[in-house]
Scaffold this motif. Structure first.
Motif, PDB file in Angstrom:
ATOM      1  N   THR A 183      -0.314   5.351  -6.234  1.00 14.95           N
ATOM      2  CA  THR A 183      -1.213   6.395  -5.747  1.00 14.95           C
ATOM      3  C   THR A 183      -0.448   7.533  -5.073  1.00 14.95           C
ATOM      4  O   THR A 183      -0.836   8.689  -5.173  1.00 14.95           O
ATOM      5  CB  THR A 183      -2.238   5.767  -4.786  1.00 14.95           C
ATOM      6  OG1 THR A 183      -2.964   4.798  -5.546  1.00 14.95           O
ATOM      7  CG2 THR A 183      -3.218   6.775  -4.252  1.00 14.95           C
ATOM      8  N   SER A 184       0.678   7.199  -4.437  1.00 13.11           N
ATOM      9  CA  SER A 184       1.480   8.232  -3.771  1.00 13.11           C
ATOM     10  C   SER A 184       2.022   9.257  -4.765  1.00 13.11           C
ATOM     11  O   SER A 184       2.431  10.339  -4.374  1.00 13.11           O
ATOM     12  CB  SER A 184       2.626   7.582  -2.999  1.00 13.11           C
ATOM     13  OG  SER A 184       3.343   6.701  -3.842  1.00 13.11           O
TER      14      SER A 184
ATOM     15  N   GLY B 173      -5.224  10.590  -5.381  1.00 10.10           N
ATOM     16  CA  GLY B 173      -3.958  10.588  -4.652  1.00 10.10           C
ATOM     17  C   GLY B 173      -4.201   9.985  -3.268  1.00 10.10           C
ATOM     18  O   GLY B 173      -5.325   9.660  -2.914  1.00 10.10           O
ATOM     19  N   CYS B 174      -3.130   9.866  -2.480  1.00  8.63           N
ATOM     20  CA  CYS B 174      -3.264   9.272  -1.131  1.00  8.63           C
ATOM     21  C   CYS B 174      -4.111  10.156  -0.229  1.00  8.63           C
ATOM     22  O   CYS B 174      -4.069  11.359  -0.341  1.00  8.63           O
ATOM     23  CB  CYS B 174      -1.887   9.105  -0.497  1.00  8.63           C
ATOM     24  SG  CYS B 174      -0.977   7.700  -1.182  1.00  8.63           S
TER      25      CYS B 174
ATOM     26  N   ASN C 218       0.844  -1.187   0.000  1.00  5.20           N
ATOM     27  CA  ASN C 218       0.000   0.000   0.000  1.00  5.20           C
ATOM     28  C   ASN C 218       0.887   1.248   0.000  1.00  5.20           C
ATOM     29  O   ASN C 218       1.519   1.572   1.002  1.00  5.20           O
ATOM     30  CB  ASN C 218      -0.904  -0.033   1.237  1.00  5.20           C
ATOM     31  CG  ASN C 218      -1.881   1.122   1.261  1.00  5.20           C
ATOM     32  OD1 ASN C 218      -1.677   2.134   0.596  1.00  5.20           O
ATOM     33  ND2 ASN C 218      -2.951   0.973   2.033  1.00  5.20           N
TER      34      ASN C 218
ATOM     35  N   ILE D 294      -8.551   4.176  -5.980  1.00  5.99           N
ATOM     36  CA  ILE D 294      -7.829   4.649  -4.795  1.00  5.99           C
ATOM     37  C   ILE D 294      -6.429   4.031  -4.752  1.00  5.99           C
ATOM     38  O   ILE D 294      -5.612   4.415  -3.934  1.00  5.99           O
ATOM     39  CB  ILE D 294      -8.561   4.354  -3.466  1.00  5.99           C
ATOM     40  CG1 ILE D 294      -9.095   2.920  -3.443  1.00  5.99           C
ATOM     41  CG2 ILE D 294      -9.662   5.374  -3.225  1.00  5.99           C
ATOM     42  CD1 ILE D 294      -9.499   2.456  -2.052  1.00  5.99           C
ATOM     43  N   HIS D 295      -6.174   3.054  -5.644  1.00  8.55           N
ATOM     44  CA  HIS D 295      -4.810   2.553  -5.815  1.00  8.55           C
ATOM     45  C   HIS D 295      -4.580   2.234  -7.279  1.00  8.55           C
ATOM     46  O   HIS D 295      -5.463   1.684  -7.945  1.00  8.55           O
ATOM     47  CB  HIS D 295      -4.551   1.313  -4.949  1.00  8.55           C
ATOM     48  CG  HIS D 295      -4.362   1.667  -3.512  1.00  8.55           C
ATOM     49  ND1 HIS D 295      -3.211   2.239  -3.045  1.00  8.55           N
ATOM     50  CD2 HIS D 295      -5.209   1.577  -2.458  1.00  8.55           C
ATOM     51  CE1 HIS D 295      -3.342   2.477  -1.750  1.00  8.55           C
ATOM     52  NE2 HIS D 295      -4.546   2.094  -1.366  1.00  8.55           N
TER      53      HIS D 295
ATOM     54  N   CYS E 287       0.229   4.215   0.165  1.00  6.48           N
ATOM     55  CA  CYS E 287      -0.223   5.335   0.986  1.00  6.48           C
ATOM     56  C   CYS E 287       0.087   5.148   2.468  1.00  6.48           C
ATOM     57  O   CYS E 287      -0.078   6.059   3.261  1.00  6.48           O
ATOM     58  CB  CYS E 287      -1.732   5.536   0.812  1.00  6.48           C
ATOM     59  SG  CYS E 287      -2.176   6.105  -0.829  1.00  6.48           S
ATOM     60  N   THR E 288       0.517   3.959   2.845  1.00  9.06           N
ATOM     61  CA  THR E 288       0.763   3.711   4.277  1.00  9.06           C
ATOM     62  C   THR E 288       2.206   3.290   4.489  1.00  9.06           C
ATOM     63  O   THR E 288       2.495   2.441   5.334  1.00  9.06           O
ATOM     64  CB  THR E 288      -0.165   2.605   4.813  1.00  9.06           C
ATOM     65  OG1 THR E 288       0.118   1.408   4.065  1.00  9.06           O
ATOM     66  CG2 THR E 288      -1.624   2.960   4.681  1.00  9.06           C
TER      67      THR E 288
END
Ligand SMILES: *[C@@H]1O[C@H](CO)[C@@H](O)[C@H](O)[C@H]1NC(C)=O
Length: 336
Positions: free
Chosen positions: A322-323, A335-336, A170, A249-250, A172-173
């Motif tokens: 996504t980042s 985006g994130c 992921n 979202i990804h 974003c994390t």
């Protein structure tokens, strides 16, 4: 002595040599084998332009067509090989995370334009070399008005396969693994109402029965019906609304594949890849390959050779993690 003479008289003595050199490819019921060169039967469905579709007049008389078919037919330019392409249903090739009934029964030698994914596919299937770079990252599509608990729907039979999500990071994390989700399948009503597996999964998402859909990051682009001149074998209304009704979202989840779009996916152990790989390796260096890439608007995603113009390699939005997406969800790629 008498017995030996008898077999010779019946012509058996000349058989072993002929048998040894007879077939140049795995046997297919109901098909003449190639005796001087491999005679290969490949299969495709017609619902995935420009990879695999039906050519309407003037392009063709309702013939099977696509990037895969053009490359398949091109192989005999560089190899002593005969290739035939027939229509098939994708589910006969691969379905429910296992080999499809037709591929298993050897109805054809191989299925075309499958992504060489990690996980379940290589346990059953043998893949040829790729004919497009690894341009098919996975993505997670979600509705724009939902949050909810993470129920994820997969597109049955299509890449990415379910096991791909667990190996994906992921962005974003801080690149932790995806976890804590459950898979859901389309309802009986949805299965009855739609035939295309992508339509079934998207309908499940739009009905709120899933919070996210695990799907090619470019699928919404591929299935958008704006400026498409092929007969869509999917529901255009359902797929209109990227950036308004639904968004990714990804994107750019490349960990799900070993290699890009392949020419052939066949039964594991079939040996088909050994026959076609040397031909693919040669063909992707030709001008004909470049011309096919231009015809299907794949110059970006093809393996560039000396016939490609300099700098013909750009990045599509679905290839970015996504980042690195800069816009908001209205572009279709959050985006994130
Ligand atoms: C992936 O495809 C490329 C291009 O055809 C080929 O050179 C490479 O060996 C392939 N890799 C695998 C793992 O099949």
């Amino acid at each position: 002595m008498t017995a030996l003479l008898a077999t010779t008289a019946l012509g058996f003595s000349s058989m072993p040599a002929t048998c040894e050199t007879a077939a140049k490819e795995p046997p297919i019921p109901g098909k003449m084998p190639g005796t001087t060169k491999p005679s290969i039967l490949l299969a495709q469905d017609v619902d995935w332009p420009p990879y695999a579709y039906l050519a309407m007049p003037p392009e063709g008389d309702y013939t099977v067509a696509g990037f895969g078919k053009d490359v398949a037919m091109g192989l005999s330019e560089v190899c002593d090989i005969e290739v035939e392409v027939t229509q098939a249903t994708w589910a006969g090739c691969w379905s429910d995370d296992k080999i499809g009934a037709d591929a298993k029964a050897g109805v054809y030698h191989g299925c075309m334009t499958y992504t060489h994914t990690i996980g379940s596919r290589p346990r059953w299937m043998e893949f040829s070399h790729s004919i497009l770079e690894n341009n098919k990252p996975a993505g997670l599509l979600t509705t724009l008005d939902e949050t909810g608990t993470p129920k994820v729907v997969d597109v049955n039979g299509w890449a990415p396969t379910q096991d791909g999500l667990a190996v994906t990071k992921n962005a974003c994390t801080g690149n932790t693994a995806f976890s804590g989700y459950e898979w859901v399948t389309p309802s009986e009503e949805t299965l009855a109402a739609y035939e295309n597996e992508n339509d079934r999964a998207l309908k499940t998402l739009l009905d709120g029965e899933a919070d996210a859909m695990f799907v090619y990051a470019d699928q919404a682009y591929t299935y958008s019906c704006a400026d498409k001149d092929v007969q869509p074998a999917w529901d255009c209304d359902l797929w209109s609304g990227l950036g308004t009704k639904f968004a990714y979202i990804h994107t750019g989840m490349f960990e799900t594949a070993f290699n890009g779009t392949t020419l052939t996916m066949s039964k594991r152990g079939s040996g088909l890849s050994k026959i076609v790989n040397p031909c693919i390796d040669k063909f992707i260096t030709t001008k004909s390959y470049y011309d096919i890439c231009v015809k299907h608007d794949f110059v970006d995603d093809c393996y560039a050779n000396e016939f490609f113009p300099e700098g013909s390699d750009s990045t599509d939005p679905w290839e970015l993690p996504t980042s690195e997406q800069t816009g908001d969800c209205s572009s279709g790629y959050c985006g994130c």
